[in-house]
Scaffold this motif. Sequence first.
Motif, PDB file in Angstrom:
ATOM      1  N   CYS A 101      -1.893  -8.009  -2.782  1.00 26.22           N
ATOM      2  CA  CYS A 101      -1.685  -6.987  -3.810  1.00 26.22           C
ATOM      3  C   CYS A 101      -3.008  -6.278  -4.080  1.00 26.22           C
ATOM      4  O   CYS A 101      -3.940  -6.905  -4.597  1.00 26.22           O
ATOM      5  CB  CYS A 101      -1.183  -7.624  -5.097  1.00 26.22           C
ATOM      6  SG  CYS A 101       0.327  -8.583  -4.883  1.00 26.22           S
ATOM      7  N   GLY A 120      -1.190  -1.213  -8.980  1.00 22.53           N
ATOM      8  CA  GLY A 120      -1.438  -2.445  -8.232  1.00 22.53           C
ATOM      9  C   GLY A 120      -0.248  -2.798  -7.361  1.00 22.53           C
ATOM     10  O   GLY A 120       0.857  -2.277  -7.547  1.00 22.53           O
ATOM     11  N   GLY A 121      -0.476  -3.724  -6.436  1.00 22.14           N
ATOM     12  CA  GLY A 121       0.591  -4.118  -5.507  1.00 22.14           C
ATOM     13  C   GLY A 121       1.551  -5.161  -6.074  1.00 22.14           C
ATOM     14  O   GLY A 121       2.527  -5.524  -5.416  1.00 22.14           O
ATOM     15  N   ILE A 154       3.142  -2.186   3.774  1.00 25.04           N
ATOM     16  CA  ILE A 154       4.431  -1.757   3.220  1.00 25.04           C
ATOM     17  C   ILE A 154       4.227  -0.983   1.922  1.00 25.04           C
ATOM     18  O   ILE A 154       3.502  -1.425   1.027  1.00 25.04           O
ATOM     19  CB  ILE A 154       5.340  -2.989   2.921  1.00 25.04           C
ATOM     20  CG1 ILE A 154       5.650  -3.768   4.205  1.00 25.04           C
ATOM     21  CG2 ILE A 154       6.623  -2.559   2.213  1.00 25.04           C
ATOM     22  CD1 ILE A 154       6.688  -3.178   5.105  1.00 25.04           C
ATOM     23  N   SER A 159       0.851  -1.200   0.000  1.00 23.47           N
ATOM     24  CA  SER A 159       0.000   0.000   0.000  1.00 23.47           C
ATOM     25  C   SER A 159       0.883   1.245   0.000  1.00 23.47           C
ATOM     26  O   SER A 159       1.903   1.269   0.694  1.00 23.47           O
ATOM     27  CB  SER A 159      -0.849  -0.032   1.283  1.00 23.47           C
ATOM     28  OG  SER A 159      -1.206   1.260   1.670  1.00 23.47           O
ATOM     29  N   TYR A 209       4.852   7.225  -4.246  1.00 24.40           N
ATOM     30  CA  TYR A 209       4.236   7.380  -5.559  1.00 24.40           C
ATOM     31  C   TYR A 209       3.191   6.279  -5.653  1.00 24.40           C
ATOM     32  O   TYR A 209       3.210   5.340  -4.862  1.00 24.40           O
ATOM     33  CB  TYR A 209       5.270   7.246  -6.696  1.00 24.40           C
ATOM     34  CG  TYR A 209       6.192   6.084  -6.515  1.00 24.40           C
ATOM     35  CD1 TYR A 209       7.408   6.227  -5.862  1.00 24.40           C
ATOM     36  CD2 TYR A 209       5.830   4.821  -6.960  1.00 24.40           C
ATOM     37  CE1 TYR A 209       8.248   5.146  -5.665  1.00 24.40           C
ATOM     38  CE2 TYR A 209       6.660   3.742  -6.773  1.00 24.40           C
ATOM     39  CZ  TYR A 209       7.876   3.908  -6.122  1.00 24.40           C
ATOM     40  OH  TYR A 209       8.703   2.833  -5.915  1.00 24.40           O
ATOM     41  N   VAL A 210       2.273   6.408  -6.612  1.00 21.85           N
ATOM     42  CA  VAL A 210       1.160   5.454  -6.660  1.00 21.85           C
ATOM     43  C   VAL A 210       1.242   4.580  -7.908  1.00 21.85           C
ATOM     44  O   VAL A 210       1.294   5.078  -9.034  1.00 21.85           O
ATOM     45  CB  VAL A 210      -0.193   6.194  -6.599  1.00 21.85           C
ATOM     46  CG1 VAL A 210      -1.354   5.206  -6.690  1.00 21.85           C
ATOM     47  CG2 VAL A 210      -0.304   6.984  -5.301  1.00 21.85           C
ATOM     48  N   ALA A 239       5.109  -3.914  -6.611  1.00 20.61           N
ATOM     49  CA  ALA A 239       5.670  -3.627  -5.282  1.00 20.61           C
ATOM     50  C   ALA A 239       6.073  -4.920  -4.578  1.00 20.61           C
ATOM     51  O   ALA A 239       7.135  -5.001  -3.955  1.00 20.61           O
ATOM     52  CB  ALA A 239       4.644  -2.857  -4.447  1.00 20.61           C
ATOM     53  N   LYS A 281      -8.997   1.334  -6.705  1.00 23.90           N
ATOM     54  CA  LYS A 281      -8.792   2.424  -5.741  1.00 23.90           C
ATOM     55  C   LYS A 281      -8.222   1.906  -4.423  1.00 23.90           C
ATOM     56  O   LYS A 281      -7.992   2.670  -3.496  1.00 23.90           O
ATOM     57  CB  LYS A 281     -10.112   3.163  -5.462  1.00 23.90           C
ATOM     58  CG  LYS A 281     -10.466   4.220  -6.492  1.00 23.90           C
ATOM     59  CD  LYS A 281      -9.445   5.346  -6.591  1.00 23.90           C
ATOM     60  CE  LYS A 281      -9.641   6.407  -5.528  1.00 23.90           C
ATOM     61  NZ  LYS A 281      -8.606   7.483  -5.653  1.00 23.90           N
TER      62      LYS A 281
HETATM   63  N1  SAM Z   1      -6.279   4.955  -3.326  1.00 26.24           N
HETATM   64  C1  SAM Z   1      -5.024   4.449  -2.838  1.00 26.24           C
HETATM   65  C2  SAM Z   1      -4.307   5.573  -2.096  1.00 26.24           C
HETATM   66  O1  SAM Z   1      -4.251   6.677  -2.631  1.00 26.24           O
HETATM   67  O2  SAM Z   1      -3.730   5.320  -1.008  1.00 26.24           O
HETATM   68  C3  SAM Z   1      -4.126   3.972  -3.954  1.00 26.24           C
HETATM   69  C4  SAM Z   1      -4.595   2.728  -4.593  1.00 26.24           C
HETATM   70  S1  SAM Z   1      -3.494   2.129  -5.841  1.00 26.24           S
HETATM   71  C5  SAM Z   1      -4.093   2.894  -7.295  1.00 26.24           C
HETATM   72  C6  SAM Z   1      -3.926   0.446  -6.020  1.00 26.24           C
HETATM   73  C7  SAM Z   1      -3.023  -0.544  -5.283  1.00 26.24           C
HETATM   74  O3  SAM Z   1      -1.705  -0.449  -5.764  1.00 26.24           O
HETATM   75  C8  SAM Z   1      -2.915  -0.348  -3.793  1.00 26.24           C
HETATM   76  O4  SAM Z   1      -4.003  -0.936  -3.095  1.00 26.24           O
HETATM   77  C9  SAM Z   1      -1.598  -1.043  -3.472  1.00 26.24           C
HETATM   78  O5  SAM Z   1      -1.765  -2.433  -3.293  1.00 26.24           O
HETATM   79  C10 SAM Z   1      -0.787  -0.800  -4.738  1.00 26.24           C
HETATM   80  N2  SAM Z   1       0.188   0.296  -4.600  1.00 26.24           N
HETATM   81  C11 SAM Z   1       0.134   1.499  -5.208  1.00 26.24           C
HETATM   82  N3  SAM Z   1       1.189   2.257  -4.888  1.00 26.24           N
HETATM   83  C12 SAM Z   1       1.951   1.518  -4.055  1.00 26.24           C
HETATM   84  C13 SAM Z   1       3.169   1.764  -3.368  1.00 26.24           C
HETATM   85  N4  SAM Z   1       3.822   2.926  -3.486  1.00 26.24           N
HETATM   86  N5  SAM Z   1       3.681   0.773  -2.598  1.00 26.24           N
HETATM   87  C14 SAM Z   1       3.034  -0.407  -2.475  1.00 26.24           C
HETATM   88  N6  SAM Z   1       1.865  -0.688  -3.096  1.00 26.24           N
HETATM   89  C15 SAM Z   1       1.321   0.259  -3.875  1.00 26.24           C
END
Ligand code: SAM
Length: 226
Positions: free
Chosen positions: A109, A137-138, A128, A85, A133-134, A141, A113
């Motif tokens: 993973c 998906g997990g 973890i 996350s 940065y986003v 990561a 959203k």
């Molecule tokens: N809405 C969430 C937020 O802003 O905290 C972001 C969701 S992201 C688009 C979808 C998934 O990608 C997350 O649930 C996570 O499992 C994974 N993810 C995205 N960025 C990550 C990061 N920097 N490290 C680890 N997992 C990540």
Amino acid sequence: MRIHLITIFPEFFTSPLGCGVMRIAQEKKLTEVVTVNLRDFATDTYRTVDDYPFGGFPGMILKPEPIFRAVESVKQDNSYVILLSPQGRTLNQDIVNELSQKEHIVMICGRYKGVDERVREHLINDEISIGDYVLSGGEAASLALIEAITRLLPGVVGDKESVASDSFISGLLDAPYYTRPQDFRGYKVPEVLVSGNHQKVKEWRDEQAMKLTKEKRPDLIKKLKD
Ligand code: SAM
């Protein structure tokens, strides 16, 4: 070490897990990495794993029931459950060292959203992030985390000294490396490295590691002093 990966994209892992240290560790039976398809734990005929968020926000959320069931299907007394996350502890070498001591890790993973908050509240031991940065998906990561853990496991990397001198292990960045040719387009390898004087080479490497760390990552020097 056993690792279970809960994901809606098991195929994401096929090629990476078949390469380099992650392949070697599995072949030597030092790790066992198993993907678990989250959709196998959905209960409807469409194998639904996501739904709209309460409150009318945009995007889809991974539902809690399939995630709880998937984790419970592999969880044992010694399991350590991690949610990947962007909101988790930011991964660093200390955390990798800590996780490399675990016997069984389950990685969840997220996608879309994110995951229903009750997963974080009631199912996991750790959250973890691999950086501020986003990702979508997990999966990527979790691969970063698995590779970092795997190379620390005894017997995976042939030369223990090579791992010990890597960046962050001693608290500093690693020193620079050169290989043949000694003279490439007029760019020469530092004389000391071809002098044959092991003591001088060691001193040079120690100096370079300190110099590079001061230049690139002064925060690491401060951490060493604290
Ligand atoms: N809405 C969430 C937020 O802003 O905290 C972001 C969701 S992201 C688009 C979808 C998934 O990608 C997350 O649930 C996570 O499992 C994974 N993810 C995205 N960025 C990550 C990061 N920097 N490290 C680890 N997992 C990540």
